[in-house]
Scaffold this motif. Sequence first.
Motif, PDB file in Angstrom:
ATOM      1  N   VAL A 113      13.474  -4.391  -8.097  1.00 28.21           N
ATOM      2  CA  VAL A 113      14.588  -5.265  -8.496  1.00 28.21           C
ATOM      3  C   VAL A 113      15.464  -4.591  -9.548  1.00 28.21           C
ATOM      4  N   GLU A 114      14.818  -3.938 -10.524  1.00 29.59           N
ATOM      5  CA  GLU A 114      15.552  -3.449 -11.700  1.00 29.59           C
ATOM      6  C   GLU A 114      16.259  -2.109 -11.498  1.00 29.59           C
ATOM      7  N   LEU A 115      15.717  -1.227 -10.645  1.00 25.58           N
ATOM      8  CA  LEU A 115      16.309   0.103 -10.494  1.00 25.58           C
ATOM      9  C   LEU A 115      17.344   0.124  -9.374  1.00 25.58           C
ATOM     10  N   ALA A 116      18.491   0.720  -9.649  1.00 19.88           N
ATOM     11  CA  ALA A 116      19.588   0.775  -8.667  1.00 19.88           C
ATOM     12  C   ALA A 116      19.160   1.469  -7.378  1.00 19.88           C
ATOM     13  N   THR A 117      18.296   2.515  -7.507  1.00 20.57           N
ATOM     14  CA  THR A 117      17.855   3.263  -6.314  1.00 20.57           C
ATOM     15  C   THR A 117      16.597   2.659  -5.692  1.00 20.57           C
ATOM     16  N   GLY A 118      16.135   1.533  -6.233  1.00 25.46           N
ATOM     17  CA  GLY A 118      14.887   0.932  -5.736  1.00 25.46           C
ATOM     18  C   GLY A 118      13.678   1.492  -6.463  1.00 25.46           C
ATOM     19  N   GLY A 119      12.524   0.888  -6.201  1.00 23.49           N
ATOM     20  CA  GLY A 119      11.296   1.264  -6.903  1.00 23.49           C
ATOM     21  C   GLY A 119      10.655   2.530  -6.381  1.00 23.49           C
ATOM     22  N   PRO A 120       9.413   2.782  -6.801  1.00 20.72           N
ATOM     23  CA  PRO A 120       8.723   4.045  -6.492  1.00 20.72           C
ATOM     24  C   PRO A 120       8.515   4.312  -5.007  1.00 20.72           C
ATOM     25  N   THR A 121       8.453   5.612  -4.671  1.00 18.72           N
ATOM     26  CA  THR A 121       8.170   6.058  -3.301  1.00 18.72           C
ATOM     27  C   THR A 121       6.658   6.014  -3.056  1.00 18.72           C
ATOM     28  N   GLU A 122       6.283   6.284  -1.812  1.00 22.80           N
ATOM     29  CA  GLU A 122       4.851   6.300  -1.452  1.00 22.80           C
ATOM     30  C   GLU A 122       4.076   7.301  -2.310  1.00 22.80           C
ATOM     31  N   PHE A 123       4.605   8.522  -2.443  1.00 20.27           N
ATOM     32  CA  PHE A 123       3.861   9.541  -3.195  1.00 20.27           C
ATOM     33  C   PHE A 123       3.824   9.218  -4.697  1.00 20.27           C
ATOM     34  N   GLU A 124       4.875   8.621  -5.220  1.00 21.67           N
ATOM     35  CA  GLU A 124       4.865   8.203  -6.628  1.00 21.67           C
ATOM     36  C   GLU A 124       3.788   7.148  -6.860  1.00 21.67           C
ATOM     37  N   ILE A 125       3.607   6.268  -5.887  1.00 24.51           N
ATOM     38  CA  ILE A 125       2.553   5.256  -5.993  1.00 24.51           C
ATOM     39  C   ILE A 125       1.171   5.911  -5.918  1.00 24.51           C
ATOM     40  N   ASP A 126       0.988   6.852  -4.982  1.00 26.20           N
ATOM     41  CA  ASP A 126      -0.279   7.608  -4.899  1.00 26.20           C
ATOM     42  C   ASP A 126      -0.605   8.241  -6.259  1.00 26.20           C
ATOM     43  N   THR A 127       0.413   8.868  -6.842  1.00 20.27           N
ATOM     44  CA  THR A 127       0.233   9.589  -8.112  1.00 20.27           C
ATOM     45  C   THR A 127      -0.121   8.618  -9.233  1.00 20.27           C
ATOM     46  N   ALA A 128       0.557   7.473  -9.259  1.00 20.85           N
ATOM     47  CA  ALA A 128       0.288   6.470 -10.299  1.00 20.85           C
ATOM     48  C   ALA A 128      -1.135   5.910 -10.171  1.00 20.85           C
ATOM     49  N   ILE A 129      -1.578   5.668  -8.930  1.00 18.35           N
ATOM     50  CA  ILE A 129      -2.950   5.190  -8.697  1.00 18.35           C
ATOM     51  C   ILE A 129      -3.937   6.203  -9.272  1.00 18.35           C
ATOM     52  N   MET A 130      -3.684   7.491  -8.964  1.00 15.28           N
ATOM     53  CA  MET A 130      -4.564   8.559  -9.454  1.00 15.28           C
ATOM     54  C   MET A 130      -4.599   8.589 -10.984  1.00 15.28           C
ATOM     55  N   PHE A 131      -3.422   8.536 -11.638  1.00 14.48           N
ATOM     56  CA  PHE A 131      -3.387   8.574 -13.100  1.00 14.48           C
ATOM     57  C   PHE A 131      -4.145   7.384 -13.707  1.00 14.48           C
ATOM     58  N   CYS A 132      -3.963   6.184 -13.118  1.00 17.19           N
ATOM     59  CA  CYS A 132      -4.665   4.993 -13.626  1.00 17.19           C
ATOM     60  C   CYS A 132      -6.182   5.142 -13.467  1.00 17.19           C
ATOM     61  N   TYR A 133      -6.599   5.691 -12.327  1.00 20.99           N
ATOM     62  CA  TYR A 133      -8.033   5.885 -12.059  1.00 20.99           C
ATOM     63  C   TYR A 133      -8.633   6.920 -13.018  1.00 20.99           C
ATOM     64  N   MET A 134      -7.901   8.032 -13.215  1.00 16.10           N
ATOM     65  CA  MET A 134      -8.404   9.085 -14.113  1.00 16.10           C
ATOM     66  C   MET A 134      -8.445   8.594 -15.571  1.00 16.10           C
ATOM     67  N   ALA A 135      -7.508   7.718 -15.937  1.00 11.53           N
ATOM     68  CA  ALA A 135      -7.501   7.167 -17.302  1.00 11.53           C
ATOM     69  C   ALA A 135      -8.775   6.364 -17.549  1.00 11.53           C
ATOM     70  N   GLU A 136      -9.295   5.741 -16.502  1.00 13.57           N
ATOM     71  CA  GLU A 136     -10.560   4.990 -16.631  1.00 13.57           C
ATOM     72  C   GLU A 136     -11.761   5.934 -16.654  1.00 13.57           C
ATOM     73  N   LYS A 137     -11.741   6.924 -15.772  1.00 12.48           N
ATOM     74  CA  LYS A 137     -12.904   7.821 -15.624  1.00 12.48           C
ATOM     75  C   LYS A 137     -12.999   8.862 -16.749  1.00 12.48           C
ATOM     76  N   LYS A 138     -11.854   9.249 -17.291  1.00 15.53           N
ATOM     77  CA  LYS A 138     -11.771  10.256 -18.365  1.00 15.53           C
ATOM     78  C   LYS A 138     -12.587  11.532 -18.093  1.00 15.53           C
ATOM     79  N   PRO A 139     -12.287  12.241 -16.988  1.00 15.84           N
ATOM     80  CA  PRO A 139     -12.994  13.494 -16.724  1.00 15.84           C
ATOM     81  C   PRO A 139     -12.615  14.573 -17.741  1.00 15.84           C
ATOM     82  N   ASP A 140     -13.450  15.612 -17.837  1.00 14.31           N
ATOM     83  CA  ASP A 140     -13.156  16.736 -18.745  1.00 14.31           C
ATOM     84  C   ASP A 140     -11.899  17.478 -18.306  1.00 14.31           C
ATOM     85  N   VAL A 141     -11.655  17.482 -17.001  1.00 13.02           N
ATOM     86  CA  VAL A 141     -10.472  18.171 -16.470  1.00 13.02           C
ATOM     87  C   VAL A 141     -10.010  17.472 -15.193  1.00 13.02           C
TER      88      VAL A 141
END
Length: 437
Positions: A113-141
Motif C-alpha cells: 500500500v505504502e510504496l509507489a512501486t509496490g511491496g517486496p518481490t519473491e526473492f526479497e521475501i525469501d531473504t527476509a524469511i532467512m534473516f528472521c530465522y537466522m536472528a532466532e538461531k544466532k549461528p556463529d556464521v
Amino acid sequence: MIETYDEALSFIHGRTQFKKIPTLKRMRRFLAELGNPQEGLNYIHVTGTNGKGSTVAMMRSALLESGLTVGSFTSPFITRFNERIEYNNIPISDEDLLRMVQKIAPIVKKLDVELATGGPTEFEIDTAIMFCYMAEKKPDVVLLEVGIGGLYDSTNVIKPVVSVITTVGWDHMKYLGNTISKIATQKAGIIKTKVPVVIGNLPEEARTTIRKDAQKKSSPVFELDEDFSVRKLNGHHLHSKVQYQGKKIKALEVTLGLLGEYQVENAAIALMTIELFMTKMGLSIDRRALIEGLEHTSWPGRLEEVNTTPLVLLDGAHNLPGIQALVKTIKKDFADREVYLLVAILADKQYELMLGELASLGNVHLTVTHFAGPGPKRPSADLGAAVDSIPTKYPVQVVNDWQLGIGQVASQMSEEDVMIITGSLYFISDVRKLFLN
C-alpha cells in the motif's frame, strides 16, 4: 490469513519476481519494519556466475567439522523450498517457515500500500524469511549466497567478514549487462570497505573491474594462483585429490567429496575464505576438520551420482560457463569412455552455444529433450530445432518426453558408458525425484 505450510509457499511464490528499477531501498525499508533482523551476525557473502552453491556446501561442511554453528542461504532449491534456508545443514522446518511467513505477511501488505512501486518481490521475501530465522538461531556464521548479481541483490544489506566472487561469465545478461565488465561490476557490488575479498580465476576484464572496485574500498584481494593455489594430484579421477597452498595452511592434501574438475578451484576458494574468516574471528584452524569437511561434502545436482553401473550423473550446468566446466570434466575424466548426454535447457539461456560446446566432443552421444520449466514465463527451449545447424559426430536424437528419453538412452549404453543428464537445475530437480524415490 496464512494458516498452513502450503498457503505460506503460495504466498511466497505468488509474488512478482522482478521490478523494473533495481534498488536496495525497498529491502532496507522491509528489514527496518521487521526490526533489522540481519544485524549482529557474522556473514560470508558469496557471488559468482557458477560455483557459488558448491563453494558454500564445502565451507558449510568444513566449518561444521570445525565445531561452529552454521546458517546458510542458497538458491535455487532442488527438492523442496526449505533447502534454501538451513541451520547446521538442516533445512528450516515447515512449522518455522509458516511462522516466519505469518510474521512478515502483514509488513508485505503494508508496503504494498505504502510504496509507489509496490511491496517486496519473491526473492526479497525469501531473504527476509532467512534473516528472521537466522536472528532466532544466532549461528556463529551465515553463508549467504547471492541470488543474481550482487550490487542490487536483496542479500546485499550486510557487512560480511569475508566476500567471495567465485567466477564471472555470461548469464542473466538481461539484468546484469551485456559485457563481462558490466557483469563483473554487479558482482563487485558485494565488496565492502576494508572487507577482504576472495576471487577465483576470472577473465582479465572481470579481474580488472573487481580489483579496481576493491582498491577504491581499501579491500584486500586474495586471488587464486596469486595469493593461494591448488593442484590436482590424481589424473583421470572424478574424485579429485588436491593439494592446497594458502596463507596459513600449507600443503593441505584432501580428496574432494564433490565430483568434477571444476570443484578443484571451488575447494581452494572455500579453504582461503575459511582461513580469512577464522583468522579475523580469532579462531584456530583445524586441518583435520577441513580435510574431513571437504571429503564429506555433498551437494545435490552437481555431478551427483544416482546410479553406479552404468554410471549416471546429474549435473545442474545451466548456463554457458557451467556447460564449459562440464565439457572440461568430460575431456579430463571420461576421455576413454562413451558419454551419453540427455539435455534440456530453459529458453532464456544461450542454448545454441551450450549445445555447440557439448556437441564438439568426439565421444558424446547427444539426446535433447523438453521439460515443464519453473513456470509459464520460463519455458523449456525447443532444442530439436536448434540442433539442426550444429555439427556432431553422432546424429542427435530428439525425444520430447524426458522420461522416455532416459529409457531410450539407457537402452543404447553398455556398462562402461556414462550417462550425464544436464542443462538446467530445474530439469535436474525433476529428474532427481525419479531416480531417488
